[in-house]
Design a protein around this motif. Structure first.
Motif, PDB file in Angstrom:
ATOM      1  N   GLN A  91       0.826  -0.891   0.129  1.00 36.39           N
ATOM      2  CA  GLN A  91      -0.037  -0.001  -0.058  1.00 36.39           C
ATOM      3  C   GLN A  91       0.887   1.509   0.044  1.00 36.39           C
ATOM      4  O   GLN A  91       1.599   1.587   1.048  1.00 36.39           O
ATOM      5  N   LYS A  92       0.952   1.855  -1.139  1.00 37.84           N
ATOM      6  CA  LYS A  92       1.527   3.053  -1.329  1.00 37.84           C
ATOM      7  C   LYS A  92       1.427   4.362  -0.133  1.00 37.84           C
ATOM      8  O   LYS A  92       2.387   4.832   0.503  1.00 37.84           O
ATOM      9  N   ALA A  93       0.023   4.384   0.230  1.00 38.20           N
ATOM     10  CA  ALA A  93      -0.229   5.295   1.091  1.00 38.20           C
ATOM     11  C   ALA A  93       0.498   4.910   2.592  1.00 38.20           C
ATOM     12  O   ALA A  93       1.073   5.886   3.386  1.00 38.20           O
ATOM     13  N   ASP A  94       0.231   3.535   3.069  1.00 35.64           N
ATOM     14  CA  ASP A  94       1.035   3.077   4.127  1.00 35.64           C
ATOM     15  C   ASP A  94       2.311   3.267   4.035  1.00 35.64           C
ATOM     16  O   ASP A  94       3.066   3.562   4.999  1.00 35.64           O
ATOM     17  N   ILE A  95       3.077   3.049   2.916  1.00 37.42           N
ATOM     18  CA  ILE A  95       4.596   3.296   2.994  1.00 37.42           C
ATOM     19  C   ILE A  95       4.987   4.927   3.245  1.00 37.42           C
ATOM     20  O   ILE A  95       5.940   4.861   3.970  1.00 37.42           O
ATOM     21  N   LEU A  96       4.120   5.664   2.831  1.00 39.69           N
ATOM     22  CA  LEU A  96       4.552   7.167   2.649  1.00 39.69           C
ATOM     23  C   LEU A  96       4.410   7.324   4.208  1.00 39.69           C
ATOM     24  O   LEU A  96       5.114   8.431   4.684  1.00 39.69           O
ATOM     25  N   ALA A  97       3.152   6.826   4.718  1.00 40.59           N
ATOM     26  CA  ALA A  97       2.914   7.024   6.137  1.00 40.59           C
ATOM     27  C   ALA A  97       4.064   6.511   7.155  1.00 40.59           C
ATOM     28  O   ALA A  97       4.192   7.251   8.075  1.00 40.59           O
ATOM     29  N   GLU A  98       4.502   5.464   6.894  1.00 40.64           N
ATOM     30  CA  GLU A  98       5.780   4.845   7.526  1.00 40.64           C
ATOM     31  C   GLU A  98       6.905   5.801   7.356  1.00 40.64           C
ATOM     32  O   GLU A  98       7.669   5.990   8.502  1.00 40.64           O
ATOM     33  N   ILE A  99       7.183   6.262   6.267  1.00 42.80           N
ATOM     34  CA  ILE A  99       8.404   6.938   5.932  1.00 42.80           C
ATOM     35  C   ILE A  99       8.147   8.233   6.746  1.00 42.80           C
ATOM     36  O   ILE A  99       9.080   8.739   7.335  1.00 42.80           O
ATOM     37  N   GLN A 100       7.034   8.960   6.698  1.00 42.14           N
ATOM     38  CA  GLN A 100       6.694  10.138   7.426  1.00 42.14           C
ATOM     39  C   GLN A 100       6.921   9.846   8.883  1.00 42.14           C
ATOM     40  O   GLN A 100       7.370  10.583   9.711  1.00 42.14           O
ATOM     41  N   GLN A 101       6.363   8.776   9.390  1.00 44.69           N
ATOM     42  CA  GLN A 101       6.669   8.662  10.883  1.00 44.69           C
ATOM     43  C   GLN A 101       7.969   8.484  11.192  1.00 44.69           C
ATOM     44  O   GLN A 101       8.754   9.109  12.324  1.00 44.69           O
ATOM     45  N   TYR A 102       8.772   7.724  10.404  1.00 48.46           N
ATOM     46  CA  TYR A 102      10.227   7.579  10.701  1.00 48.46           C
ATOM     47  C   TYR A 102      11.020   8.831  10.614  1.00 48.46           C
ATOM     48  O   TYR A 102      11.951   9.312  11.368  1.00 48.46           O
TER      49      TYR A 102
ATOM     50  N   GLU B   4      10.329  10.751  13.582  1.00 47.06           N
ATOM     51  CA  GLU B   4      10.827  10.184  14.938  1.00 47.06           C
ATOM     52  C   GLU B   4      12.441  10.770  14.522  1.00 47.06           C
ATOM     53  O   GLU B   4      13.077  11.030  15.760  1.00 47.06           O
ATOM     54  N   LEU B   5      13.070  10.833  13.621  1.00 44.99           N
ATOM     55  CA  LEU B   5      14.422  11.154  13.485  1.00 44.99           C
ATOM     56  C   LEU B   5      14.474  12.731  13.718  1.00 44.99           C
ATOM     57  O   LEU B   5      15.420  13.255  14.337  1.00 44.99           O
ATOM     58  N   TYR B   6      13.442  13.565  13.289  1.00 53.15           N
ATOM     59  CA  TYR B   6      13.552  14.964  13.592  1.00 53.15           C
ATOM     60  C   TYR B   6      13.692  15.164  14.991  1.00 53.15           C
ATOM     61  O   TYR B   6      14.370  15.861  15.530  1.00 53.15           O
TER      62      TYR B   6
END
Length: 420
Positions: free
Chosen positions: A277-288, A291-293
């Motif tokens: 799911q592209k939306a899930d991937i983008l959401a997970e990337i945004q979450q990371y 967290e990194l920020y």
């Protein structure tokens, strides 16, 4: 055994060449003959195309090697069953024959059903399953991991089937950046197995995709048989590309399910499983990213607090705090070193004086100054230590502390050695 039934009390016109029937009339006659002749009957056959309805009724076909009959079992009778009917089961059904006039076909209304053994198809599939399993084609250690982010998904199925449409719709919805390659295959009939095998081999020969979905939509047990053919199972097991088997509905099983790396209950479920799911991937990337920020911001804030404490005054104080113990320790070590060096120097001087005294006591000049002299033979230069070392007439040189004396031996006197 052939039983002849006598038809009596039938209210229908006498049949001759001039009689003209309506469809309703002839259907009514057939209905009366069949239902009147077989008010109760026991049929044995193999279940095919079994379809339970939402109302609780079950519709299926009873068949043998040469014929088939439609069957229905109503909810009240279904609830009394001790097993779940499935395609391929050999069963014995008790019921009555009925003609459905609206469609002009006849069927059996089943009131009771019991297992009569294993159907021919199920028996064949079970034997094939045992054979292929014994060769290790279903072993777990053969299973390959599905790629987490496939770029290209291959689909071996009918090019006109609903299964393909479902897969394409789900792909577009979940991740439009994933490409789909369709390997059109015949999925029903005599040529279906070879068609499926050919397309699997094409995908592998040219490595055209990252993962392969092999399957079709629902159907009867006979419709799904191509996916249990030995050649298809072997092609799936030999595939270098990971394979997802998606045959029929959730309750349907084919031997391809055992050989595949993953079994999906339906083609749609296979697409959901394979395509991220592209939306899930983008959401997970945004979450990371968040967290990194947050982590980096926390570290920056901590560093800022630390930097504020490093003013020139604080740095000098910190330096003095670190320096003072070191200076104190240095001073103590310097004093200790000087004391040790002074003691070592005194000890060394004392030893030198002792050695000097010893050397002076052993100095021949000092011994001679105390009245001693060295006597030697002028001819041999041999030191005379005893009267036996010379002879009368020998010329001796006597060396006192100062000067030298030349003398001649005129007389020798032997003195006995004293014993303690």
């Amino acid at each position: 055994m052939i039983v002849m039934y006598k038809i009596t009390n039938m209210n229908f016109p006498l049949i001759d060449s001039s009689t003209v029937f309506t469809v309703t009339q002839i259907t009514s006659i057939i209905k009366e003959i069949i239902e009147g002749t077989f008010p109760s009957i026991v049929l044995e056959g193999e279940i095919s195309n079994y379809k339970p309805s939402t109302s609780g009724h079950c519709y299926f076909t009873l068949k043998d090697s040469t014929a088939q009959i439609s069957a229905v079992m109503f909810k009240a009778s279904v609830m009394k069953l001790s097993f779940i009917p499935k395609d391929g089961m050999l069963v014995r059904c008790t019921g009555k024959l009925s003609v459905y006039a609206a469609r002009g076909n006849y069927q059996i209304i089943v009131s009771a059903m019991q297992l009569a053994g294993e159907g021919d198809i199920l028996q064949m599939l079970e034997e094939r399953k045992r054979k292929l399993a014994s060769e290790g084609l279903f072993d777990q250690n053969r299973k390959k991991q599905l790629p987490a982010f496939p770029k290209i998904v291959g689909v071996v199925t009918s090019a006109t089937g609903a299964a393909l449409r479902d897969i394409l719709q789900i792909t577009k919805r979940r991740n439009s950046s994933v490409s789909v390659i369709i390997f059109p295959a015949i999925v029903q009939g005599n040529d279906s197995a070879s068609s499926i095998v050919h397309q699997i081999k094409v995908a592998n020969t040219f490595h055209l995709c990252d993962v392969l979905i092999v399957g079709r939509g629902g159907g009867s047990l006979e419709d799904l048989l191509p996916f249990s053919e030995e050649s298809v199972v072997r092609a799936i097991a030999d595939s270098v590309i990971p394979v997802v088997s998606a045959v029929g509905h959730e309750i349907d099983w084919a031997l391809s399910d055992y050989a595949a790396d993953v079994r999906a209950p339906t083609p749609s479920a296979a697409a959901e499983l394979v395509i991220p799911q592209k939306a899930d991937i983008l959401a997970e990337i945004q979450q990371y990213k968040n967290e990194l920020y947050t982590s980096m911001q926390g570290k920056v804030d901590t560093i800022k607090v630390l930097i504020k404490s490093y003013t020139p005054e604080n740095m000098e104080l910190l330096f003095r705090t670190i320096e003072q113990p070191l200076l104190s320790r240095f001073d103590a070590l310097k004093i200790s070193l000087l004391q040790n060096m002074d003691k070592k120097l005194k000890d060394t001087l004392q030893k030198i004086k002792t050695y000097q005294t010893i050397l002076e006591g052993a100095n021949p000049t000092a011994i001679l100054s105390r009245g001693y002299a060295v006597v030697r033979d002028t001819r041999t230069n041999k030191i005379i230590r005893s009267s036996q070392d010379t002879s009368v007439g020998a010329q001796l040189e006597i060396i006192p502390a100062q000067g030298a004396i030349i003398a001649s031996v005129t007389h020798l006197q032997m003195k006995e050695a004293q014993h303690d």
